[in-house]
Design a protein around this motif. Structure first.
Motif, PDB file in Angstrom:
ATOM      1  N   TYR A  51       4.354   5.823 -10.945  1.00 33.76           N
ATOM      2  CA  TYR A  51       3.200   5.519 -10.081  1.00 33.76           C
ATOM      3  C   TYR A  51       1.944   6.238 -10.595  1.00 33.76           C
ATOM      4  O   TYR A  51       0.880   5.630 -10.737  1.00 33.76           O
ATOM      5  N   THR A  85       0.847   2.909   5.623  1.00 33.54           N
ATOM      6  CA  THR A  85       1.323   1.533   5.432  1.00 33.54           C
ATOM      7  C   THR A  85       2.835   1.570   5.231  1.00 33.54           C
ATOM      8  O   THR A  85       3.438   2.649   5.199  1.00 33.54           O
ATOM      9  N   THR A  88      -0.649  -9.252   1.910  1.00 33.76           N
ATOM     10  CA  THR A  88       0.107  -9.679   3.095  1.00 33.76           C
ATOM     11  C   THR A  88       0.365  -8.510   4.044  1.00 33.76           C
ATOM     12  O   THR A  88       0.904  -8.704   5.130  1.00 33.76           O
ATOM     13  N   ASN A 139      -4.708  -5.025  -6.102  1.00 30.10           N
ATOM     14  CA  ASN A 139      -4.194  -4.104  -5.082  1.00 30.10           C
ATOM     15  C   ASN A 139      -2.667  -4.070  -4.972  1.00 30.10           C
ATOM     16  O   ASN A 139      -2.113  -3.079  -4.475  1.00 30.10           O
ATOM     17  N   VAL A 193      -2.381   6.559   3.350  1.00 28.29           N
ATOM     18  CA  VAL A 193      -2.683   5.528   4.340  1.00 28.29           C
ATOM     19  C   VAL A 193      -1.317   5.167   4.934  1.00 28.29           C
ATOM     20  O   VAL A 193      -0.359   4.972   4.184  1.00 28.29           O
TER      21      VAL A 193
HETATM   22  P1  NAD Z   1       2.142  -2.225   1.299  1.00 27.27           P
HETATM   23  O1  NAD Z   1       3.581  -2.138   0.931  1.00 27.27           O
HETATM   24  O2  NAD Z   1       1.759  -2.357   2.726  1.00 27.27           O
HETATM   25  O3  NAD Z   1       1.453  -3.435   0.527  1.00 27.27           O
HETATM   26  C1  NAD Z   1       1.807  -3.796  -0.782  1.00 27.27           C
HETATM   27  C2  NAD Z   1       1.413  -5.250  -1.001  1.00 27.27           C
HETATM   28  O4  NAD Z   1       1.742  -5.607  -2.354  1.00 27.27           O
HETATM   29  C3  NAD Z   1       2.211  -6.221  -0.101  1.00 27.27           C
HETATM   30  O5  NAD Z   1       1.382  -7.309   0.247  1.00 27.27           O
HETATM   31  C4  NAD Z   1       3.338  -6.666  -1.019  1.00 27.27           C
HETATM   32  O6  NAD Z   1       3.915  -7.918  -0.650  1.00 27.27           O
HETATM   33  C5  NAD Z   1       2.580  -6.755  -2.331  1.00 27.27           C
HETATM   34  N1  NAD Z   1       3.427  -6.767  -3.519  1.00 27.27           N
HETATM   35  C6  NAD Z   1       4.412  -5.895  -3.873  1.00 27.27           C
HETATM   36  N2  NAD Z   1       4.962  -6.283  -5.037  1.00 27.27           N
HETATM   37  C7  NAD Z   1       4.306  -7.407  -5.436  1.00 27.27           C
HETATM   38  C8  NAD Z   1       4.413  -8.276  -6.554  1.00 27.27           C
HETATM   39  N3  NAD Z   1       5.327  -8.073  -7.503  1.00 27.27           N
HETATM   40  N4  NAD Z   1       3.588  -9.340  -6.627  1.00 27.27           N
HETATM   41  C9  NAD Z   1       2.681  -9.575  -5.645  1.00 27.27           C
HETATM   42  N5  NAD Z   1       2.531  -8.791  -4.569  1.00 27.27           N
HETATM   43  C10 NAD Z   1       3.338  -7.718  -4.468  1.00 27.27           C
HETATM   44  O7  NAD Z   1       1.488  -0.946   0.627  1.00 27.27           O
HETATM   45  P2  NAD Z   1      -0.005  -0.372   0.602  1.00 27.27           P
HETATM   46  O8  NAD Z   1       0.107   1.049   0.911  1.00 27.27           O
HETATM   47  O9  NAD Z   1      -0.941  -1.220   1.375  1.00 27.27           O
HETATM   48  O10 NAD Z   1      -0.329  -0.488  -0.958  1.00 27.27           O
HETATM   49  C11 NAD Z   1      -1.360  -1.287  -1.492  1.00 27.27           C
HETATM   50  C12 NAD Z   1      -1.940  -0.610  -2.704  1.00 27.27           C
HETATM   51  O11 NAD Z   1      -2.556   0.605  -2.297  1.00 27.27           O
HETATM   52  C13 NAD Z   1      -0.905  -0.242  -3.771  1.00 27.27           C
HETATM   53  O12 NAD Z   1      -1.447  -0.488  -5.046  1.00 27.27           O
HETATM   54  C14 NAD Z   1      -0.723   1.248  -3.543  1.00 27.27           C
HETATM   55  O13 NAD Z   1      -0.307   1.895  -4.708  1.00 27.27           O
HETATM   56  C15 NAD Z   1      -2.118   1.645  -3.143  1.00 27.27           C
HETATM   57  N6  NAD Z   1      -2.234   2.925  -2.436  1.00 27.27           N
HETATM   58  C16 NAD Z   1      -1.573   3.141  -1.270  1.00 27.27           C
HETATM   59  C17 NAD Z   1      -1.726   4.365  -0.630  1.00 27.27           C
HETATM   60  C18 NAD Z   1      -1.051   4.667   0.682  1.00 27.27           C
HETATM   61  O14 NAD Z   1      -1.078   5.836   1.093  1.00 27.27           O
HETATM   62  N7  NAD Z   1      -0.472   3.709   1.369  1.00 27.27           N
HETATM   63  C19 NAD Z   1      -2.540   5.348  -1.189  1.00 27.27           C
HETATM   64  C20 NAD Z   1      -3.198   5.093  -2.383  1.00 27.27           C
HETATM   65  C21 NAD Z   1      -3.043   3.869  -2.993  1.00 27.27           C
END
Ligand code: NAD
Length: 260
Positions: free
Chosen positions: A155, A190, A13, A90, A188
């Motif tokens: 994490y 976000t 989302t 994800n 990223v």
């Molecule tokens: P974000 O907060 O924008 O997105 C997280 C998503 O996960 C959202 O859609 C949220 O509603 C959903 N979510 C959270 N808890 C949930 C649950 N219990 N059940 C179902 N959905 C759930 O964050 P993002 O940065 O896009 O993160 C997405 C993935 O990328 C994560 O696994 C994060 O660890 C990973 N990641 C992010 C970065 C970064 O720099 N942003 C870097 C490396 C990895």
């Protein structure tokens, strides 16, 4: 390239998951969106994606920390989209604190969503892929699946854990037309990272943009954020025939973070 295929992208989302969902839909793939947020906003995302790319797009608010929700999410994907060919694990959250102060309930939640949740999703999704002799599993790990940073014990543990799961599933599915890989992004911008930038701005008494630059300069040599679009394109590549022999590996997309 992916017309006729169906993908479940957990946590789609916002942020990276939404970038991946968009990229897959852009290739003609039907998509199951999942995650939390404002219902009206999610409905707009769902409708826009479906209309722009002329693909079926569904949505479920399944909680990835709940095994029963995950079983129902996989079944709903297969029912509504006519199968499940691509699984992107994800969904994720973050919490920062020194290990001595780390709240045990938040540790459990991080491991439940980002590691155990992926296990359940893979367990339920694989039979659908094995039935067709084709499948792609893409796990959003992180640079933190390869190296550590302070204050991120849960994490880093979940993201290292998913690297083990990625390799094991790759071995168990080798030769079945199914691959399982991890994408390992650096920063990223976000919601998940913006919260850390805002914290830092407060702590160092700087503007939000200065704090963002300060954060990048500690870890990411390119000094540029990775984008959800770049990660979506990488995921599409992993779903292509060209990537059929890539399995069980981490793919860093991190502006040089892990080269140091
Ligand atoms: P974000 O907060 O924008 O997105 C997280 C998503 O996960 C959202 O859609 C949220 O509603 C959903 N979510 C959270 N808890 C949930 C649950 N219990 N059940 C179902 N959905 C759930 O964050 P993002 O940065 O896009 O993160 C997405 C993935 O990328 C994560 O696994 C994060 O660890 C990973 N990641 C992010 C970065 C970064 O720099 N942003 C870097 C490396 C990895």
């Amino acid at each position: 390239m992916l017309r006729g295929k169906a993908a479940l992208v957990t946590g789609s989302t916002s942020g990276i998951g939404l970038g991946i969902a968009r990229a897959l839909a852009g290739q003609g793939c039907a998509v199951m969106l999942n995650g939390f947020g404002e219902p009206a906003e999610i409905e707009t995302i769902r409708e826009t994606l479906a209309q722009e790319h002329d693909v079926p797009v569904s949505y479920s608010d399944a909680d990835l920390s709940q095994p029963d929700d995950i079983a129902a999410l996989v079944a709903m994907t297969a029912d509504q989209l006519g199968g499940l060919d691509i699984l992107v694990n994800n969904a994720g959250i973050q919490h920062t604190a020194p290990v001595t102060d780390f709240p045990a309930d938040i540790w459990d939640k991080i491991i439940a969503i980002m590691l155990t949740g992926a296990f359940h999703a893979i367990q339920h999704a694989l039979p659908h892929m094995q039935e067709k002799g084709w499948g792609r599993i893409v796990n959003t790990s992180s640079v933190h699946g390869l190296v550590a940073s302070v204050q991120k014990s849960a994490y880093v543990s979940a993201k290292h854990g998913i690297m083990g799961l990625t390799k094991t599933v790759a071995l168990e599915t080798a030769g079945q037309g199914i691959t399982c890989n991890a994408i390992n992004p650096g920063f990223v911008r976000t919601e998940l990272v913006q919260a850390q930038i805002d914290d830092r701005a407060q702590k160092i008494g700087a503007s939000v943009e200065e704090a963002a630059r300060n954060m990048l300069s500690e870890k990411q040599p390119s000094l540029e954020f990775v984008t959800p679009e770049q990660i979506g394109a990488l995921c599409v590549f992993l779903c292509s025939d060209a990537a059929a022999q890539i399995t069980g590996v981490p793919i860093p997309i991190d502006g040089g973070w892990t080269a140091q």
